[in-house]
Design a protein around this motif. Structure first.
Motif, PDB file in Angstrom:
ATOM      1  N   CYS A 567      -7.193 -24.430 -19.636  1.00 57.11           N
ATOM      2  CA  CYS A 567      -7.323 -25.208 -20.865  1.00 57.11           C
ATOM      3  C   CYS A 567      -7.071 -26.689 -20.648  1.00 57.11           C
ATOM      4  O   CYS A 567      -6.888 -27.441 -21.616  1.00 57.11           O
ATOM      5  N   SER A 568      -7.060 -27.107 -19.378  1.00 58.71           N
ATOM      6  CA  SER A 568      -6.889 -28.540 -19.068  1.00 58.71           C
ATOM      7  C   SER A 568      -7.855 -28.908 -17.955  1.00 58.71           C
ATOM      8  O   SER A 568      -7.450 -29.321 -16.865  1.00 58.71           O
ATOM      9  N   LEU A 569      -9.137 -28.737 -18.223  1.00 56.62           N
ATOM     10  CA  LEU A 569     -10.163 -28.949 -17.210  1.00 56.62           C
ATOM     11  C   LEU A 569     -11.032 -30.162 -17.513  1.00 56.62           C
ATOM     12  O   LEU A 569     -12.191 -30.230 -17.089  1.00 56.62           O
ATOM     13  N   GLY A 570     -10.472 -31.118 -18.203  1.00 55.72           N
ATOM     14  CA  GLY A 570     -11.235 -32.332 -18.448  1.00 55.72           C
ATOM     15  C   GLY A 570     -11.597 -33.068 -17.173  1.00 55.72           C
ATOM     16  O   GLY A 570     -12.652 -33.693 -17.074  1.00 55.72           O
ATOM     17  N   TRP A 571     -10.724 -32.953 -16.177  1.00 56.34           N
ATOM     18  CA  TRP A 571     -10.998 -33.608 -14.900  1.00 56.34           C
ATOM     19  C   TRP A 571     -12.238 -33.027 -14.221  1.00 56.34           C
ATOM     20  O   TRP A 571     -12.945 -33.724 -13.489  1.00 56.34           O
ATOM     21  N   LEU A 572     -12.508 -31.725 -14.459  1.00 59.00           N
ATOM     22  CA  LEU A 572     -13.673 -31.104 -13.850  1.00 59.00           C
ATOM     23  C   LEU A 572     -14.959 -31.690 -14.431  1.00 59.00           C
ATOM     24  O   LEU A 572     -15.939 -31.917 -13.699  1.00 59.00           O
ATOM     25  N   ALA A 573     -14.955 -31.954 -15.728  1.00 57.53           N
ATOM     26  CA  ALA A 573     -16.116 -32.599 -16.343  1.00 57.53           C
ATOM     27  C   ALA A 573     -16.283 -34.021 -15.826  1.00 57.53           C
ATOM     28  O   ALA A 573     -17.412 -34.503 -15.660  1.00 57.53           O
ATOM     29  N   THR A 574     -15.157 -34.682 -15.543  1.00 60.88           N
ATOM     30  CA  THR A 574     -15.237 -36.039 -14.996  1.00 60.88           C
ATOM     31  C   THR A 574     -15.880 -36.029 -13.622  1.00 60.88           C
ATOM     32  O   THR A 574     -16.698 -36.898 -13.290  1.00 60.88           O
ATOM     33  N   LEU A 575     -15.527 -35.044 -12.789  1.00 55.33           N
ATOM     34  CA  LEU A 575     -16.153 -34.923 -11.471  1.00 55.33           C
ATOM     35  C   LEU A 575     -17.644 -34.660 -11.600  1.00 55.33           C
ATOM     36  O   LEU A 575     -18.454 -35.223 -10.846  1.00 55.33           O
ATOM     37  N   ALA A 576     -18.022 -33.801 -12.544  1.00 52.62           N
ATOM     38  CA  ALA A 576     -19.432 -33.491 -12.723  1.00 52.62           C
ATOM     39  C   ALA A 576     -20.215 -34.719 -13.168  1.00 52.62           C
ATOM     40  O   ALA A 576     -21.339 -34.950 -12.700  1.00 52.62           O
ATOM     41  N   SER A 577     -19.633 -35.506 -14.068  1.00 50.89           N
ATOM     42  CA  SER A 577     -20.337 -36.709 -14.526  1.00 50.89           C
ATOM     43  C   SER A 577     -20.466 -37.750 -13.430  1.00 50.89           C
ATOM     44  O   SER A 577     -21.375 -38.582 -13.468  1.00 50.89           O
ATOM     45  N   ALA A 578     -19.574 -37.710 -12.422  1.00 54.55           N
ATOM     46  CA  ALA A 578     -19.644 -38.638 -11.303  1.00 54.55           C
ATOM     47  C   ALA A 578     -20.464 -38.083 -10.145  1.00 54.55           C
ATOM     48  O   ALA A 578     -20.462 -38.677  -9.060  1.00 54.55           O
ATOM     49  N   ASN A 579     -21.133 -36.936 -10.365  1.00 45.71           N
ATOM     50  CA  ASN A 579     -21.979 -36.304  -9.346  1.00 45.71           C
ATOM     51  C   ASN A 579     -21.188 -35.898  -8.100  1.00 45.71           C
ATOM     52  O   ASN A 579     -21.707 -35.954  -6.986  1.00 45.71           O
ATOM     53  N   VAL A 580     -19.946 -35.501  -8.290  1.00 50.88           N
ATOM     54  CA  VAL A 580     -19.125 -34.993  -7.195  1.00 50.88           C
ATOM     55  C   VAL A 580     -19.335 -33.481  -7.110  1.00 50.88           C
ATOM     56  O   VAL A 580     -19.097 -32.758  -8.080  1.00 50.88           O
ATOM     57  N   SER A 581     -19.790 -33.000  -5.974  1.00 53.19           N
ATOM     58  CA  SER A 581     -20.062 -31.572  -5.823  1.00 53.19           C
ATOM     59  C   SER A 581     -18.788 -30.806  -5.493  1.00 53.19           C
ATOM     60  O   SER A 581     -17.889 -31.335  -4.830  1.00 53.19           O
ATOM     61  N   VAL A 582     -18.721 -29.578  -5.974  1.00 53.23           N
ATOM     62  CA  VAL A 582     -17.611 -28.663  -5.682  1.00 53.23           C
ATOM     63  C   VAL A 582     -18.237 -27.436  -5.010  1.00 53.23           C
ATOM     64  O   VAL A 582     -18.585 -26.454  -5.675  1.00 53.23           O
ATOM     65  N   PRO A 583     -18.396 -27.455  -3.687  1.00 51.61           N
ATOM     66  CA  PRO A 583     -19.125 -26.365  -3.007  1.00 51.61           C
ATOM     67  C   PRO A 583     -18.518 -24.995  -3.198  1.00 51.61           C
ATOM     68  O   PRO A 583     -19.222 -23.992  -3.143  1.00 51.61           O
ATOM     69  N   ASP A 584     -17.200 -24.926  -3.404  1.00 44.80           N
ATOM     70  CA  ASP A 584     -16.549 -23.617  -3.547  1.00 44.80           C
ATOM     71  C   ASP A 584     -16.172 -23.332  -4.994  1.00 44.80           C
ATOM     72  O   ASP A 584     -15.205 -22.609  -5.248  1.00 44.80           O
ATOM     73  N   SER A 585     -16.923 -23.877  -5.931  1.00 46.38           N
ATOM     74  CA  SER A 585     -16.579 -23.671  -7.337  1.00 46.38           C
ATOM     75  C   SER A 585     -16.641 -22.201  -7.734  1.00 46.38           C
ATOM     76  O   SER A 585     -15.890 -21.759  -8.612  1.00 46.38           O
ATOM     77  N   GLU A 586     -17.510 -21.418  -7.121  1.00 48.56           N
ATOM     78  CA  GLU A 586     -17.603 -19.995  -7.451  1.00 48.56           C
ATOM     79  C   GLU A 586     -16.402 -19.208  -6.938  1.00 48.56           C
ATOM     80  O   GLU A 586     -16.141 -18.103  -7.405  1.00 48.56           O
ATOM     81  N   GLU A 587     -15.657 -19.764  -5.979  1.00 45.82           N
ATOM     82  CA  GLU A 587     -14.493 -19.082  -5.441  1.00 45.82           C
ATOM     83  C   GLU A 587     -13.189 -19.557  -6.088  1.00 45.82           C
ATOM     84  O   GLU A 587     -12.136 -18.959  -5.859  1.00 45.82           O
ATOM     85  N   ALA A 588     -13.249 -20.645  -6.847  1.00 52.52           N
ATOM     86  CA  ALA A 588     -12.042 -21.218  -7.456  1.00 52.52           C
ATOM     87  C   ALA A 588     -11.696 -20.485  -8.749  1.00 52.52           C
ATOM     88  O   ALA A 588     -12.577 -20.014  -9.473  1.00 52.52           O
ATOM     89  N   TRP A 589     -10.380 -20.423  -9.058  1.00 51.69           N
ATOM     90  CA  TRP A 589      -9.884 -19.739 -10.247  1.00 51.69           C
ATOM     91  C   TRP A 589      -8.971 -20.667 -11.031  1.00 51.69           C
ATOM     92  O   TRP A 589      -8.494 -21.673 -10.520  1.00 51.69           O
ATOM     93  N   CYS A 590      -8.752 -20.289 -12.277  1.00 49.42           N
ATOM     94  CA  CYS A 590      -7.775 -20.989 -13.102  1.00 49.42           C
ATOM     95  C   CYS A 590      -6.984 -19.946 -13.891  1.00 49.42           C
ATOM     96  O   CYS A 590      -7.357 -18.777 -13.944  1.00 49.42           O
ATOM     97  N   VAL A 591      -5.893 -20.383 -14.510  1.00 52.69           N
ATOM     98  CA  VAL A 591      -5.023 -19.461 -15.244  1.00 52.69           C
ATOM     99  C   VAL A 591      -4.851 -19.977 -16.667  1.00 52.69           C
ATOM    100  O   VAL A 591      -4.910 -21.183 -16.931  1.00 52.69           O
ATOM    101  N   TYR A 592      -4.624 -19.038 -17.599  1.00 49.22           N
ATOM    102  CA  TYR A 592      -4.365 -19.382 -18.984  1.00 49.22           C
ATOM    103  C   TYR A 592      -2.864 -19.526 -19.214  1.00 49.22           C
ATOM    104  O   TYR A 592      -2.056 -19.042 -18.409  1.00 49.22           O
ATOM    105  N   PRO A 593      -2.450 -20.162 -20.294  1.00 46.82           N
ATOM    106  CA  PRO A 593      -1.014 -20.354 -20.535  1.00 46.82           C
ATOM    107  C   PRO A 593      -0.281 -19.023 -20.629  1.00 46.82           C
ATOM    108  O   PRO A 593      -0.830 -18.014 -21.065  1.00 46.82           O
ATOM    109  N   GLY A 594       0.949 -19.041 -20.222  1.00 50.37           N
ATOM    110  CA  GLY A 594       1.778 -17.848 -20.301  1.00 50.37           C
ATOM    111  C   GLY A 594       1.800 -17.057 -19.032  1.00 50.37           C
ATOM    112  O   GLY A 594       2.758 -16.332 -18.773  1.00 50.37           O
ATOM    113  N   GLY A 595       0.773 -17.129 -18.224  1.00 49.98           N
ATOM    114  CA  GLY A 595       0.743 -16.419 -16.946  1.00 49.98           C
ATOM    115  C   GLY A 595       0.772 -14.921 -17.086  1.00 49.98           C
ATOM    116  O   GLY A 595       1.266 -14.215 -16.217  1.00 49.98           O
TER     117      GLY A 595
END
Length: 682
Positions: A567-595
């Motif tokens: 729920c804090s992925l604004g930085w990911l949109a910033t990378l996308a707008s700057a044309n920064v590629s994330v080659p392993d994006s399909e392997e990356a994970w995130c977690v929701y609050p509370g764990g």
């Protein structure tokens, strides 16, 4: 691909004319209509001249193919016998691939129509069963250049039958068979051979003169056999020789006036105990002696066989003196315990030396005498030894050294005053103080905890590898002088926390590897690395990225293995707008609050609807918590008030007033009456 196979598949003037003729036929109405209509089911045309019928389960040779086909792939089918005239409809074939079938027999006339065939691949069949008649089926192929008979269970006496009457043959592949001996007459039928592959057999013996008539032979592979001795190597026209993975204890060349043309010699994975002598190979460029038992590189070889009949006449000259053009020498995985300065001084053209995984230890005690020779090495690999001290005299005799690999050692760069001594470099100059031209340095996996200031090479260093040093702590002063030269830096797998990653401003940094650490935030010094293109942040503790510290020229970033907050992925949109590629994006994970269990999700997924639910749950939980706290505080206040009510003035006044006599009122009940009670007498 071997040289002969390249020539065999090349196009000469006659092939070019034929191709043009076939093109005209193909462009005619008959050619166009016949091109698609006659193609067998499942076959594919790969361009104009090549057809593939691979893996279709065919049991017979296809009879309807376009006339333009010059290259036919019938590999991995179920052909068992090739009948007479099976190829009559394809007289213009140049390349026929029949590997991986179940071929046992070739009828005498099965290949007769293919008089212009240049390459025939029969690998992975069972042509050992009718080898006499099968070999006769090859006789009409008078223009055959390449013949592949690998993996056919051929034994020693069968080979000569298939090679007989092959005067046009340039390339022969006999690998992965059952050959144990090469007789003198084995290759007499193919005098024009350019390359032979005999690898993966069981060859124990090579009779004298087995290759004698092959005056044009350029490449020979005897890798992965059972040879014990080469005492009279006489193939002077050979360019490449592969003898790796044998049991060689001895290798010697013949002495004579005609020099050898050998350029590449692979003797790796054998049992040599010293440098082979003599090595009169004036044109040798690459020599691989890795994975042997070398303990010495001196002129006297202790690896001579005990049998006196196997010992050829040798000279006592330095073996390096006859290698004037050697540029690449691999001595890795042997038992050498010192840097062979004297031997290397004879190799005036040597550029690359590998001595990894030997027995080198304290190199400071191996300093050469006064006036040491200057060596021309540009790359030195010393990884996998037990080197603790690396003295500066190494760079004094290697003034042109560009790349140095000291990984997997026990190198110590700092003094140890707590141990009561000045450290391993006491009395020595700084190890990299003379490395004025060094550009690539690896200090990985050395157990380093600190880099002492001014211990690294001067300002020309281009790449630095400090990976695999758990517990390493860096301060900006460790990179003094490298701020304007360092392009690549690896700190992978050090387990570093953010507080231990003190990087200065590296203005020319292009690639930074910070994977395998414990970083919870990025170093602010990345702000002053405007040229940073590649950043590896895998397997850290990052929950978000501070995009303000990333360079404006960042092109790719690796992120998998971090506990990012969904729920804090604004930085990911910033990378996308700057044309920064994330080659392993399909392997990356995130977690929701509370764990909570099951709260992990792919980073690249849309998390908006789930994050809204989490936010609503969080707001509702907050109000509930506030209500519970308010009720708790209110109940506590009421309880305290009741407990202290007797001490209050107004409560005492109420108690002093006489209580009025209650009126007698009947109470409705089943059979009872409320009794009057007399007021208490005070």
């Amino acid at each position: 691909m071997s040289m002969a196979s390249q020539v065999a598949s090349g196009t000469g003037p006659s092939s070019l004319g034929l191709s043009l003729l076939l093109l005209l036929l193909h462009l005619s109405p008959e050619g166009i209509s016949g091109h698609s209509a006659s193609l067998p089911p499942g076959c594919l045309m790969m361009g104009l001249l090549k057809a593939s019928c691979q893996g279709l389960g065919l049991r017979t040779f296809p009879t309807a193919l376009p006339l333009t086909v010059a290259h036919l792939d019938l590999s991995h089918n179920r052909l068992q016998v090739l009948q007479d005239n099976a190829t009559r409809d394809q007289p213009d074939l140049r390349h026929l691939d029949l590997r991986g079938n179940q071929l046992e027999g070739l009828a005498p006339g099965s290949l007769l129509p293919l008089r212009w065939l240049h390459a025939l691949v029969l690998a992975g069949n069972s042509l050992n069963r009718r080898y006499v008649s099968n070999s006769q089926a090859l006789w009409p192929l008078s223009h055959l250049r390449l013949l592949d008979l690998s993996a056919n269970h051929l034994e020693s006496d069968m080979v000569s039958f298939y090679v007989a009457n092959r005067s046009s043959l340039w390339s022969l592949d006999l690998s992965n068979n059952l050959i144990t001996r090469l007789a003198r007459s084995t290759f007499l039928g193919a005098p024009k051979l350019l390359d032979i592959d005999l690898s993966d057999n069981y060859i124990l013996q090579i009779e004298a003169g087995a290759f004698e008539g092959l005056l044009q032979l350029r490449e020979l592979s005897l890798a992965r056999n059972s040879l014990h001795c080469i005492s009279d190597f006489s193939l002077r026209a050979l360019w490449r020789l592969n003898l790796s993975f044998n049991a060689l204890q001895f290798f010697a060349t013949e002495e004579g006036n005609w020099s050898y043309q050998l350029q590449v010699l692979d003797l790796s994975h054998n049992q040599l105990r010293a440098m082979p002598t003599p090595l009169a190979l004036p044109h040798l460029h690459h020599l691989n002696l890795s994975d042997n038992r070398l303990t010495s590189l001196g002129p006297h070889s202790p690896s001579s066989p005990r049998d006196p009949e196997m010992v050829p006449t040798q000279s006592a000259s330095d073996p390096a003196a006859d290698l004037p053009e050697l540029t690449d020498l691999d001595l890795s995985r042997n038992q050498l315990d010192r840097l062979p300065v004297g031997f290397l001084s004879q190799l005036s053209a040597l550029q690359r030396l590998s001595m990894g995984w030997n027995c080198l230890q304290n190199m400071s005690v191996q300093q050469p005498g006064p006036g040491p020779p200057l060596l021309s090495l540009r790359s030195l690999d010393l990884q996998g030894n037990r080197i603790q001290t690396f003295p500066s005299w190494v760079f004094e005799i290697l003034p042109g050294l560009r790349a140095l690999d000291l990984g997997d050692n026990e190198l110590q760069l700092c003094a140890r005053p707590e141990a009561g001594r000045a450290g391993p470099f006491q009395g020595l100059r700084q190890p990299f103080g003379s490395a004025f031209h060094l550009k690539h340095l690896s200090l990985s996996r050395n157990g380093l905890r600190r880099l002492c200031a001014t211990r690294l090479p001067p300002a020309l260093l281009f790449s630095l590898d400090l990976s695999g040093n758990p517990g390493l702590a860096l301060v900006p002063g460790d990179f003094r002088g490298l701020q304007h030269s360092l392009h690549e830096l690896s700190l992978r797998g050090n387990g570093m926390a953010s507080a231990h990653l003190g990087l200065p401003c590296l203005w020319e940094l292009r690639a930074l590897d910070l994977s395998g650490n414990q970083l919870a935030s990025l170093p602010q010094s990345l702000n002053c690395s405007p040229s940073l293109h590649s950043l590896d942040l895998r397997r850290n503790l990052l929950q978000a990225l501070d995009t303000e510290v990333l360079g404006a020229h960042l092109r790719s970033v690796f992120l998998a293995g971090n506990p990012f907050l969904c729920c804090s992925l604004g930085w990911l949109a910033t990378l996308a707008s700057a044309n920064v590629s994330v080659p392993d994006s399909e392997e990356a994970w995130c977690v929701y609050p509370g764990g909570e269990r099951g709260s992990r999700a792919p980073l690249a997924r849309d998390h908006s609807h789930l994050c809204n639910r989490w936010q609503w749950r969080g707001t509702q939980a907050g109000w509930v918590l506030l209500a519970v706290i308010g009720l708790f505080l209110g109940s506590c206040g009421a309880t305290a008030l009741l407990q202290n009510s007797g001490k209050l003035p107004w409560a005492r006044q109420l108690r002093a007033r006489p209580k009025p006599e209650p009126e007698h009122k009947p109470t409705l009940g089943r059979e009872s009456v409320v009794e009057r009670r007399e007021p208490e007498q005070k």
